[in-house]
Design a protein around this motif. Structure first.
Motif, PDB file in Angstrom:
ATOM      1  N   SER A   1       2.017  -3.578   4.224  1.00 55.61           N
ATOM      2  CA  SER A   1       2.562  -2.414   4.915  1.00 55.61           C
ATOM      3  C   SER A   1       1.425  -1.469   5.266  1.00 55.61           C
ATOM      4  O   SER A   1       0.365  -1.508   4.652  1.00 55.61           O
ATOM      5  N   ILE A   2       1.651  -0.630   6.273  1.00 60.73           N
ATOM      6  CA  ILE A   2       0.631   0.341   6.655  1.00 60.73           C
ATOM      7  C   ILE A   2       0.428   1.364   5.543  1.00 60.73           C
ATOM      8  O   ILE A   2      -0.694   1.758   5.231  1.00 60.73           O
TER       9      ILE A   2
ATOM     10  N   THR B   1       4.534 -12.920   9.065  1.00 65.61           N
ATOM     11  CA  THR B   1       5.207 -11.662   9.404  1.00 65.61           C
ATOM     12  C   THR B   1       6.408 -11.352   8.519  1.00 65.61           C
ATOM     13  O   THR B   1       6.893 -10.224   8.525  1.00 65.61           O
TER      14      THR B   1
ATOM     15  N   LEU C   1       5.743  -8.362   6.172  1.00 67.25           N
ATOM     16  CA  LEU C   1       5.549  -7.006   6.678  1.00 67.25           C
ATOM     17  C   LEU C   1       6.586  -6.038   6.124  1.00 67.25           C
ATOM     18  O   LEU C   1       7.751  -6.410   5.903  1.00 67.25           O
ATOM     19  N   ASP C   2       6.156  -4.807   5.901  1.00 65.63           N
ATOM     20  CA  ASP C   2       7.010  -3.740   5.378  1.00 65.63           C
ATOM     21  C   ASP C   2       7.523  -4.055   3.978  1.00 65.63           C
ATOM     22  O   ASP C   2       8.598  -3.602   3.577  1.00 65.63           O
TER      23      ASP C   2
ATOM     24  N   TYR D   1       1.951  -1.839  14.001  1.00 67.27           N
ATOM     25  CA  TYR D   1       0.902  -2.536  13.264  1.00 67.27           C
ATOM     26  C   TYR D   1      -0.273  -2.856  14.188  1.00 67.27           C
ATOM     27  O   TYR D   1      -1.440  -2.684  13.816  1.00 67.27           O
TER      28      TYR D   1
ATOM     29  N   TYR E   1      -2.180   0.321  14.755  1.00 75.90           N
ATOM     30  CA  TYR E   1      -2.939   0.719  13.569  1.00 75.90           C
ATOM     31  C   TYR E   1      -4.210  -0.110  13.437  1.00 75.90           C
ATOM     32  O   TYR E   1      -5.297   0.427  13.193  1.00 75.90           O
TER      33      TYR E   1
END
Length: 262
Positions: free
Chosen positions: A177-178, A209, A212-213, A239, A242
């Motif tokens: 995650s970011i 994927t 992700l998150d 994403y 970023y």
């Protein structure tokens, strides 16, 4: 004082969710014997759980890693595509680290054309697969076997990694995650991954994927600290933005030369 130290350990664990014994010894400037006595007292209250080399907050016990045998059968085609892309980054004569994981393990079958390749790894699967091909120089870290990941962990791994100059490290994670970066469910594996992030090597994260998150128990790096992120397809736009803003290469296709990155 002992009572103050125990309270401080509680506060630290509530903040970080896991701590190594070595970190506690350095923080309080006391022996491992003293820290283990404090840990035993806290364990009796149900506040924490002891793991090899450290402690974790008891409420996070449900986040322990899934068995390797279950994870390796999930999203296999996506993982193989990612592994093929990762292998395209390797050059003859490289010294690479292949992390323990159900995506990184697929790299071996795509590296057979390379010559004079040295593979450093803590993964039992990678050790066995590389040995069966009988063409690589294999450096196994040794250590204590951590069955959920079929990989070695502990101080032996960290000491081994100090001795080698690695050109590229191919990293695995259980969540991305970011906000939290690359995460892992095992404190002991996270400690190894952090050590690798500190080396002067190109670090690539291999993650499909579906991860992700997702934030697992521990963060071992921010996404912006990576050299590249390898996925089977483009992630959502935020994403991509970023990674571009932080000059991290996003790879979803094989490349002909690593010089084309960045």
């Amino acid at each position: 004082m002992k009572i103050n130290r125990i309270q401080k350990i509680r506060e630290l664990l509530e903040d970080t969710h896991s701590i190594s014994i070595n970190t506690l010894c350095e923080t309080f400037n006391v022996s491992k014997y003293t820290i283990r006595r404090d840990i035993n007292e806290l364990e009796q209250t149900g506040f924490l759980k002891k793991v090899y080399g450290g402690i974790v907050l008891q409420e996070h016990e449900h986040q322990s890693p899934e068995p390797f045998s279950l994870r390796k059968s999930r999203n296999v085609q996506a993982k193989k595509k990612i592994a093929r892309i990762a292998a395209s980054l390797v050059k003859d004569g490289d010294i690479i680290y292949i992390d323990s994981g159900t995506t990184t393990m697929h790299m071996l079958s795509f590296l057979t054309k390379h010559q004079h390749l040295t593979i450093v790894t803590a993964s039992v699967y990678v050790i066995n697969a590389a040995a069966a091909l009988n063409q690589f120089n294999i450096i196994a870290t040794g250590g204590t076997l951590y069955v959920p990941s079929m990989a070695f962990v502990g101080p032996t791994v960290l000491n081994c990694l100090k001795d080698y100059n690695i050109s590229k490290a191919f990293m695995a994670s259980t969540g991305v995650s970011i906000e939290h970066g690359a995460t892992n469910a095992s404190p002991l594996e996270s400690e190894i991954k952090r050590s690798l992030m500190g080396k002067a090597a190109q670090k690539f994260l291999l993650a499909d994927t579906s991860k992700l998150d997702v934030a697992s128990l521990m963060s071992y790096c921010k996404l912006k600290d990576l050299y590249g992120v390898i996925m089977e397809k483009n992630p959502p736009a935020h994403y991509v933005e970023y990674l571009e803003n932080n000059h991290v290469s996003l790879l979803t296709k094989e490349i002909s030369s690593i010089s084309s990155l960045k």
